[in-house]
Design a protein around this motif. Structure first.
Motif, PDB file in Angstrom:
ATOM      1  N   PRO A   1       0.838  -1.207   0.000  1.00 43.14           N
ATOM      2  CA  PRO A   1       0.000   0.000   0.000  1.00 43.14           C
ATOM      3  C   PRO A   1       0.870   1.254   0.000  1.00 43.14           C
ATOM      4  N   ILE A   2       0.420   2.258  -0.731  1.00 43.66           N
ATOM      5  CA  ILE A   2       1.147   3.529  -0.760  1.00 43.66           C
ATOM      6  C   ILE A   2       1.174   4.120   0.644  1.00 43.66           C
ATOM      7  N   LEU A   3       2.106   4.975   0.883  1.00 43.50           N
ATOM      8  CA  LEU A   3       2.203   5.605   2.199  1.00 43.50           C
ATOM      9  C   LEU A   3       0.855   6.211   2.567  1.00 43.50           C
ATOM     10  N   ASP A   4       0.389   5.920   3.748  1.00 37.95           N
ATOM     11  CA  ASP A   4      -0.950   6.366   4.120  1.00 37.95           C
ATOM     12  C   ASP A   4      -0.993   7.110   5.448  1.00 37.95           C
ATOM     13  N   TRP A   5       0.155   7.486   5.967  1.00 38.15           N
ATOM     14  CA  TRP A   5       0.173   8.192   7.240  1.00 38.15           C
ATOM     15  C   TRP A   5       1.307   9.191   7.224  1.00 38.15           C
ATOM     16  N   ARG A   6       1.101  10.326   7.860  1.00 40.89           N
ATOM     17  CA  ARG A   6       2.123  11.360   7.925  1.00 40.89           C
ATOM     18  C   ARG A   6       2.099  12.024   9.285  1.00 40.89           C
ATOM     19  N   GLN A   7       3.228  12.608   9.650  1.00 35.99           N
ATOM     20  CA  GLN A   7       3.330  13.340  10.907  1.00 35.99           C
ATOM     21  C   GLN A   7       4.245  14.521  10.652  1.00 35.99           C
ATOM     22  N   GLY A   8       3.815  15.713  11.018  1.00 35.32           N
ATOM     23  CA  GLY A   8       4.613  16.904  10.784  1.00 35.32           C
ATOM     24  C   GLY A   8       5.011  17.571  12.084  1.00 35.32           C
ATOM     25  N   TYR A   9       6.271  17.897  12.187  1.00 36.56           N
ATOM     26  CA  TYR A   9       6.797  18.553  13.377  1.00 36.56           C
ATOM     27  C   TYR A   9       7.580  19.790  12.987  1.00 36.56           C
ATOM     28  N   VAL A  10       7.644  20.729  13.889  1.00 34.23           N
ATOM     29  CA  VAL A  10       8.498  21.904  13.753  1.00 34.23           C
ATOM     30  C   VAL A  10       9.397  21.920  14.979  1.00 34.23           C
ATOM     31  N   ALA A  11      10.682  22.132  14.734  1.00 35.42           N
ATOM     32  CA  ALA A  11      11.646  22.222  15.833  1.00 35.42           C
ATOM     33  C   ALA A  11      12.522  23.435  15.591  1.00 35.42           C
ATOM     34  N   GLY A  12      12.804  24.175  16.634  1.00 36.68           N
ATOM     35  CA  GLY A  12      13.645  25.362  16.511  1.00 36.68           C
ATOM     36  C   GLY A  12      15.031  25.108  17.066  1.00 36.68           C
ATOM     37  N   TYR A  13      16.020  25.668  16.375  1.00 39.28           N
ATOM     38  CA  TYR A  13      17.411  25.528  16.788  1.00 39.28           C
ATOM     39  C   TYR A  13      18.085  26.880  16.692  1.00 39.28           C
ATOM     40  N   SER A  14      19.165  27.039  17.417  1.00 39.22           N
ATOM     41  CA  SER A  14      19.880  28.306  17.408  1.00 39.22           C
ATOM     42  C   SER A  14      21.382  28.048  17.441  1.00 39.22           C
ATOM     43  N   ALA A  15      22.139  28.869  16.691  1.00 40.72           N
ATOM     44  CA  ALA A  15      23.593  28.785  16.750  1.00 40.72           C
ATOM     45  C   ALA A  15      24.085  29.202  18.135  1.00 40.72           C
ATOM     46  N   ASP A  16      23.301  30.061  18.813  1.00 36.12           N
ATOM     47  CA  ASP A  16      23.653  30.523  20.153  1.00 36.12           C
ATOM     48  C   ASP A  16      22.479  30.256  21.083  1.00 36.12           C
ATOM     49  N   PRO A  17      22.372  29.015  21.584  1.00 29.24           N
ATOM     50  CA  PRO A  17      21.222  28.671  22.425  1.00 29.24           C
ATOM     51  C   PRO A  17      21.156  29.419  23.751  1.00 29.24           C
ATOM     52  N   THR A  18      22.221  30.142  24.115  1.00 28.19           N
ATOM     53  CA  THR A  18      22.206  30.884  25.377  1.00 28.19           C
ATOM     54  C   THR A  18      21.652  32.292  25.217  1.00 28.19           C
ATOM     55  N   SER A  19      21.461  32.745  23.959  1.00 28.71           N
ATOM     56  CA  SER A  19      20.935  34.098  23.767  1.00 28.71           C
ATOM     57  C   SER A  19      19.456  34.137  24.127  1.00 28.71           C
ATOM     58  N   SER A  20      18.977  35.296  24.498  1.00 31.99           N
ATOM     59  CA  SER A  20      17.574  35.426  24.890  1.00 31.99           C
ATOM     60  C   SER A  20      16.646  35.261  23.692  1.00 31.99           C
ATOM     61  N   LYS A  21      17.147  35.514  22.499  1.00 32.72           N
ATOM     62  CA  LYS A  21      16.341  35.441  21.292  1.00 32.72           C
ATOM     63  C   LYS A  21      16.312  34.046  20.672  1.00 32.72           C
ATOM     64  N   GLY A  22      17.365  33.286  20.861  1.00 31.68           N
ATOM     65  CA  GLY A  22      17.512  32.009  20.184  1.00 31.68           C
ATOM     66  C   GLY A  22      16.755  30.874  20.859  1.00 31.68           C
ATOM     67  N   ALA A  23      16.586  29.813  20.095  1.00 35.16           N
ATOM     68  CA  ALA A  23      16.024  28.584  20.638  1.00 35.16           C
ATOM     69  C   ALA A  23      17.039  27.989  21.605  1.00 35.16           C
ATOM     70  N   THR A  24      16.579  27.132  22.492  1.00 37.17           N
ATOM     71  CA  THR A  24      17.464  26.605  23.525  1.00 37.17           C
ATOM     72  C   THR A  24      18.273  25.398  23.065  1.00 37.17           C
ATOM     73  N   ARG A  25      18.086  24.969  21.832  1.00 35.71           N
ATOM     74  CA  ARG A  25      18.855  23.831  21.321  1.00 35.71           C
ATOM     75  C   ARG A  25      19.685  24.266  20.127  1.00 35.71           C
ATOM     76  N   HIS A  26      20.839  23.625  19.955  1.00 34.14           N
ATOM     77  CA  HIS A  26      21.648  23.912  18.778  1.00 34.14           C
ATOM     78  C   HIS A  26      21.687  22.726  17.821  1.00 34.14           C
ATOM     79  N   ARG A  27      21.083  21.590  18.194  1.00 37.88           N
ATOM     80  CA  ARG A  27      21.026  20.446  17.293  1.00 37.88           C
ATOM     81  C   ARG A  27      19.920  19.499  17.740  1.00 37.88           C
ATOM     82  N   LEU A  28      19.546  18.631  16.827  1.00 37.28           N
ATOM     83  CA  LEU A  28      18.563  17.602  17.138  1.00 37.28           C
ATOM     84  C   LEU A  28      19.268  16.477  17.873  1.00 37.28           C
TER      85      LEU A  28
END
Length: 130
Positions: A61-88
Motif C-alpha cells: 500500500p502507498i504511504l498512508d500516514w504522515r506526521q509533521g513537526y516543527v523544531a527550533g534551533y539556534s547557533a547561540d542557544p544561550t541568547s535570549s532570542k535564540g532557541a534553547t537547542r543547537h542540534r537535534l
C-alpha cells in the motif's frame, strides 16, 4: 499562547496546521515515494484502486500516514532570542520517508541531516550518510 519553539518539538496537527503536513504529504512525499520505490516496491493506493490494480501479497500500500513537526534551533542557544537547542538529539524512528525542510536566515549555515547505521546491524551507530 507562546509555543516555546526550540524548547520542545511542536506537532503541526496539535496547533491546527495539519493541513500543511497534508499538503506536503500529498504533493511531494507520495509522488517522490512512488518514483523512488518504483523498482523495489509496487506501491498502490488500496483505498482507491483502478479496476486493473489489485491489492494483494505482491503489492505494498502507498504511504498512508504522515506526521509533521516543527523544531527550533539556534547557533547561540544561550541568547535570549535564540532557541534553547543547537542540534537535534540523535534518535531513531520508523519512518519510511523523511522530508527535512531547513528554514533559516539569509546567512544561515547548517541544518545537515546525518544518517547512522540501523540498530542490530554491523553499522549501528556509524555515520552512513549525510
Amino acid at each position: 499562547s507562546h509555543l516555546q519553539l526550540g524548547r520542545r518539538v511542536i506537532d503541526l496537527d496539535t496547533i491546527g496546521l495539519g493541513w500543511v503536513t497534508d499538503l506536503l504529504f500529498h504533493l511531494f512525499i507520495q509522488p517522490i515515494s512512488r518514483h523512488l520505490f518504483s523498482t523495489s516496491e509496487k506501491l498502490v493506493d488500496c483505498g482507491h484502486t483502478a479496476d486493473d490494480v489489485k491489492c494483494d501479497s505482491e503489492t505494498t500500500p502507498i504511504l498512508d500516514w504522515r506526521q509533521g513537526y516543527v523544531a527550533g534551533y539556534s547557533a547561540d542557544p544561550t541568547s535570549s532570542k535564540g532557541a534553547t537547542r543547537h542540534r537535534l538529539v540523535p534518535h531513531t524512528d520508523d519512518s519510511e520517508v523523511t522530508l527535512n525542510c531547513c528554514l533559516g536566515e539569509e546567512h544561515f549555515e547548517g541544518g545537515n541531516v546525518e544518517f547512522y547505521g540501523l540498530r542490530g546491524t554491523p553499522e549501528e551507530g556509524q555515520l552512513v550518510g549525510k
